[in-house]
Every structure is written in structure tokens, then in C-alpha cells.
Design an enzyme around this catalytic site. Structure first.
Site, PDB file in Angstrom:
ATOM      1  N   GLU A 146       0.797  -1.231   0.000  1.00 21.26           N
ATOM      2  CA  GLU A 146       0.000   0.000   0.000  1.00 21.26           C
ATOM      3  C   GLU A 146       0.834   1.289   0.000  1.00 21.26           C
ATOM      4  O   GLU A 146       0.602   2.170   0.826  1.00 21.26           O
ATOM      5  CB  GLU A 146      -0.920   0.016   1.236  1.00 21.26           C
TER       6      GLU A 146
HETATM    7  C1  ACM Z   1      -2.124  -5.347   4.173  1.00 19.36           C
HETATM    8  O1  ACM Z   1      -3.202  -5.771   4.588  1.00 19.36           O
HETATM    9  N1  ACM Z   1      -1.961  -4.057   3.936  1.00 19.36           N
HETATM   10  C2  ACM Z   1      -1.012  -6.235   3.928  1.00 19.36           C
END
Ligand code: ACM
Length: 533
Positions: free
Chosen positions: A329
Site C-alpha cells: 500500500e
Molecule cells: C495489508 O493488509 N496491507 C497487507
């Protein structure tokens, strides 16, 4: 010793009770169980643990005897020589053939395999290694049924030969959003161990907090150890805490995998180390629950030394082979810079002798090594040997499949199945729901090899549940989300597909929850489970 009278009452209790076989009692369900006719074994006043002098076997014999002592309120001897009288729990290390493993069984899996044979005189636990003996002891613990006479235990006659399906059977616990101390982690380790899970992945750093004191950068824990979501109390593991935790996990054959999340999810680092920001000033503390906004900068002079110091320290503090670099992310970075930073982290860890694990996003950064410098071959090898953890089923399947084609191994953590921070249903008091509600059956009824159909079976290293703690503030909340779904994930990861069956699993579950209640764990009484069965 009042052997005579106690012996009589032991025998009487044997006549009344019907202890179960492993197929009806043990989670995760063993690969092979053969019921045998005849009276059960009675572990009563003559109960003892018999072991060779091998230190691995002795260590486990002491654990088993300690558990039997607590359960029976009598002292249990550990002996090397035995007279063969009834009531022996015998621990043996032997070769794979003696365990009964088929020729060609993977050598790593064989280390965790075991044979458990119950007659009316003894239960013999046989394994190739200490890990297998410990698994056998866990099975025995779930099989033993209290007899009528206090402090006596009955075990049905049977043969169990058991071997895990996957080598990596893990739980990722986020201690960054909310901190959980070593006392809580010990309880997590205990429940994992009882379910034959073998990897505890700790998400140690994120925007909201930094949870491990690393000697080269004490300001990280000093400053960002204090913060947590919602201005809740922070905390961090000192080097001593870390050593104690690792030793506790290791004695239960659980490997701890530290995660330092980068190049995103780094606000806690930017808050403690101003040189990591373009303006050179520390970022403000962040105690919300948004994701994706923070980032390292490849072109700042402080960035690479930061990676080297932190990853070098964490590698040195961690005896296990793996360090997790996160990589998830990073929503504010171009792919080229992301690639540079991920590869820098891989290079630092390769230099420290560690294999890199990363969330699925790192798959895009693993192909090919540029340049022809002296480190090229090592970097190429490290990139090819990386482990990719698949979590977000909305994207990334293609990249992960390509990485697997090029040699990466894959851990499966599909959020709709094993993200145990998802609420069970709309009424669950804690948890999130971005991946939907995840009931016990959702965590159980899925086939790992169908998650990424393009990834060959031999590239799938295993299965890992995850518990993110944005909304999880207490140990009670934590275990309510973990249990009983963690048992479902454990069975997916351990048991052969042909032995798995939702109806049988849910009928077995109340045996587990009774134990959790006795041990003081909270758990969720799912309406999917026949509690009064
Ligand atoms: C995640 O759930 N950002 C690995």
C-alpha cells in the site's frame, strides 16, 4: 505409593468413559488415524514420561510432564529407564520409516511429522525431530479425556501418523496500531502451538508506532514507541523482551518473523527521524487509521543508512531465516522509486544472510537485476528467493503468479478468508469489514491451491492468518477475533485436503473452546457451530 487402591479406581474409570479417537477430537485433524479395539490407556497414579537422553527429547519430555502435572495435580516423573508397567508416555526420536512416513516425504515436513500409538499400557510418540515430538504431545493433550477418578486420564487405543500439508503455517499480528506486550504474545504463542502453527509474524512498525528497540537507532522506539491509534498507550519491545519472546516461541517450535514495513507505512519512522523527510523535520505523530500516505524517499541521503542500520539490527536480533519488509500500500510513489527502495531492502537483508518476505506488492520489484557490479549475483539470488505474501484478492494475482514463475515462493493470506480482523457479522463489537464479514466457515471452507490457480503447488509455501489491530485495544478483543477462526485456518494449513470437512470440523470445535475457556481465552460463539452437540 498407594498404587493398589489407586490402580483399582483408575480401572473403574476406564470402564465408564469412552475417550475419542483423533478423528473426533484433534484439531487440526491428523492425516491418518486408525482406531484400535480394546480398553483405553489409563494415565493414573503410575503415569510417567519415558525418554531417551537426547536433549531435544528431554526438553519436550519435561514440557509434557509439566502439563500432565498441572492437569492431574500429581508429580510426574521423567525417566530414561522404564520397567514397562502400565501408564508410560514414551518419547522416541527415530527415522522417517519408523514414524511411518511414505518414502519421498519432504524432509522439512518430516521434521514436524509424528507417530502416536496407544495401547492399554502406553502411548508411544515417535518423531524424526523435536518439532514432531512436540506436535505428537499436542495431539495427545487433545486426546486425553478426564477419567472418573480425579487426576486420571484416558486415551483411546489408536494409531495416528501425521504430517503437515504446508511448511508455513502462520499468524501475522499487528502490534504497531495497538501494542501488545510479551505477556499477551506468550498467550498467542500458546494457542498457536496447540494448533500446530509454526510462524508468528509480527508487524512491528507502521504509521502509528514503532515497536522494537534497535541498538543503532534508539530514537525510533524512544519517540515512536509512545504512540498508537486513538492516542491509546504505546509500548515497544526492548532487546531483552525480544530475546525472551523469541526463546519462548522457539521452545514451542514457532519461528518469529519480524516485519519492518517499508517503503510506505513509515510515519512512525519519519516522526522519530527528521532526516527521512524532504524538509528534514520530523513528521507529526499519526494516530488515525488511514493507510498509504507515508513514504520513504530514495533520493534522500539518510534513507539508505536508515535501511542498513534498521534491517541489519533486526536481522542480527533474529535467529530465524526470515525478515519481512512489508512493501504494501505505497499509494504515493512511482513504480521506479518503489522498486529502488524494495531492492535496497532486499540487498541489505541478503547481506545479513536473511531471506526476504514481503506483501504481494513487492512482486513487481523482484524481476531481473540491473548493472554488473560485484553484488549483482547475490542480489539476483535474493530477489529470486524472496517469499511473496498474497493478501488483496482485488489485484496482484498476475504479478504474484509471474514472480512465482521466476522462483518466488508464495504465502496465502486471502483477506476474505484469513484476515481475522474482519468482523464475523454486523454485530461483532470490534474489527473492520472492508473485505466483508468473515464467519468461521469462510475461514475454513477454502482450498489454498485454488486461490492463485497459476501458481504451481510446489511454489506455495503455506498459509498465514492476519490480525490487524486498528480497532483491537485489549487482549480480550484480540482473542475474540482470533478464536475460533484461527483453528479453522490451522486446519486448512495442516491437514490433507481429503481429510477436511466442515461438518466434522464444527462438531469438533466445542472441545477446543472448552479448553480455551478453562485457559481464560475469549472466543466467539459463532451460530455456525453446534455448541450443545
Ligand atoms: C495489508 O493488509 N496491507 C497487507
Amino acid at each position: 505409593m498407594a498404587q493398589g487402591t489407586e490402580g483399582t479406581s483408575d480401572a473403574r474409570s476406564a470402564a465408564h468413559a469412552q475417550p475419542p479417537t483423533a478423528t473426533d477430537a484433534v484439531t487440526p485433524i491428523p492425516a491418518h488415524v486408525e482406531p484400535r479395539a480394546g480398553d483405553p490407556l489409563v494415565l493414573g497414579s503410575g503415569a510417567r514420561v519415558v525418554t531417551s537422553t537426547d536433549p531435544q527429547a528431554v526438553a519436550i519430555a519435561v514440557l509434557v510432564a509439566g502439563r500432565m502435572e498441572r492437569a492431574s495435580d500429581r508429580s510426574i516423573a521423567v525417566v530414561h529407564e522404564d520397567d514397562g508397567s502400565p501408564g508410560a508416555v514414551v518419547l522416541r526420536l527415530a527415522d522417517a520409516a519408523a514414524v511411518g512416513l511414505p518414502p519421498g516425504t519432504d524432509a522439512g515436513l518430516a521434521q514436524e511429522a509424528y507417530r502416536l500409538e496407544v495401547t492399554d499400557r502406553s502411548v508411544v510418540l515417535t518423531a524424526v525431530a523435536g518439532a514432531g515430538l512436540l506436535n505428537a504431545a499436542r495431539t495427545l493433550q487433545q486426546l486425553a479425556e478426564p477419567g472418573e477418578a480425579p487426576g486420571t486420564w484416558l486415551v483411546a487405543r489408536q494409531l495416528v501418523v501425521d504430517v503437515p500439508r504446508f511448511a508455513w503455517r502462520g499468524l501475522c499480528l499487528d502490534v504497531a496500531r495497538h501494542f501488545f506486550g510479551v505477556d499477551v504474545l506468550r498467550r498467542v504463542v500458546d494457542v498457536m502451538a496447540s494448533l500446530k502453527l509454526n510462524v508468528l509474524h509480527l508487524h512491528l512498525t507502521d504509521d502509528q508506532g514503532w515497536r522494537i528497540d534497535v541498538p543503532s537507532r534508539p530514537e525510533l522506539a524512544d519517540v515512536s514507541g509512545k504512540t498508537a491509534v486513538g492516542d491509546d498507550p504505546g509500548g515497544f519491545y526492548t532487546a531483552q523482551d525480544w530475546t525472551q519472546l523469541l526463546a519462548y516461541a522457539e521452545s514451542r517450535h514457532i519461528t518469529v518473523v519480524p516485519e519492518i514495513d517499508l517503503p510506505g507505512h513509515v510515519n512512525a519512522a519519519l516522526h522519530a527521524v527528521g532526516e527521512l523527510t524532504p524538509g528534514g523535520r520530523p513528521a507529526r505523530a499519526y494516530t488515525g487509521i488511514d493507510v498509504g500516505f507515508s513514504r520513504l524517499h530514495a533520493d534522500l541521503p539518510a534513507t539508505r543508512p536508515f535501511l542498513r542500520d534498521v534491517l541489519g539490527d533486526v536481522a542480527a536480533m533474529t535467529p530465524g531465516p526470515w525478515v519481512h519488509i512489508g512493501g504494501d500500500e505505497v499509494l504515493t510513489m512511482e513504480p521506479a522509486e518503489y522498486r529502488t527502495l524494495v531492492r535496497a531492502a532486499v540487498e541489505e537483508l541478503a547481506a545479513a544472510g536473511k531471506t526476504v518476505v514481503g506483501w504481494q506488492e513487492i512482486a513487481s520489484a523482484l524481476d531481473g537485476a540491473e548493472g554488473d557490479g560485484p553484488g549483482r549475483a547475490a542480489l539476483e539470488e535474493a530477489l529470486a528467493g524472496a517469499i511473496v505474501q498474497y493478501w488483496d484478492e482485488r489485484e496482484g494475482a498476475e504479478e504474484v503468479t509471474r514472480a512465482a514463475d521466476q522462483g518466488a515462493r508464495v504465502i496465502l493470506s486471502p483477506a476474505t478468508r484469513v484476515y481475522l480482523d474482519m468482523r464475523y457479522d454486523a454485530a461483532t463489537p470490534v474489527g473492520l469489514d472492508w473485505a466483508g464479514h468473515v464467519e468461521v466457515r469462510d475461514s475454513y471452507d477454502w482450498e489454498p491451491l485454488e486461490v492463485l490457480p497459476g501458481v504451481p503447488a510446489d511454489r506455495v509455501l503455506g498459509v498465514e492468518a492476519a490480525l490487524w489491530t486498528e480497532t483491537v485495544r485489549t487482549a480480550e478483543d484480540l482473542f475474540l477475533l482470533l478464536l475460533p477462526r484461527l483453528a479453522a485456518v490451522a486446519e486448512v494449513a495442516w491437514s490433507p485436503a481429503a481429510r477436511r470437512d466442515w461438518e466434522a470440523f464444527r462438531r469438533r470445535l466445542p472441545r477446543q473452546t472448552r479448553r480455551w475457556t478453562e485457559e481464560g481465552y475469549t472466543w466467539y460463539p459463532s451460530p455456525q457451530v453446534p455448541w450443545s452437540h
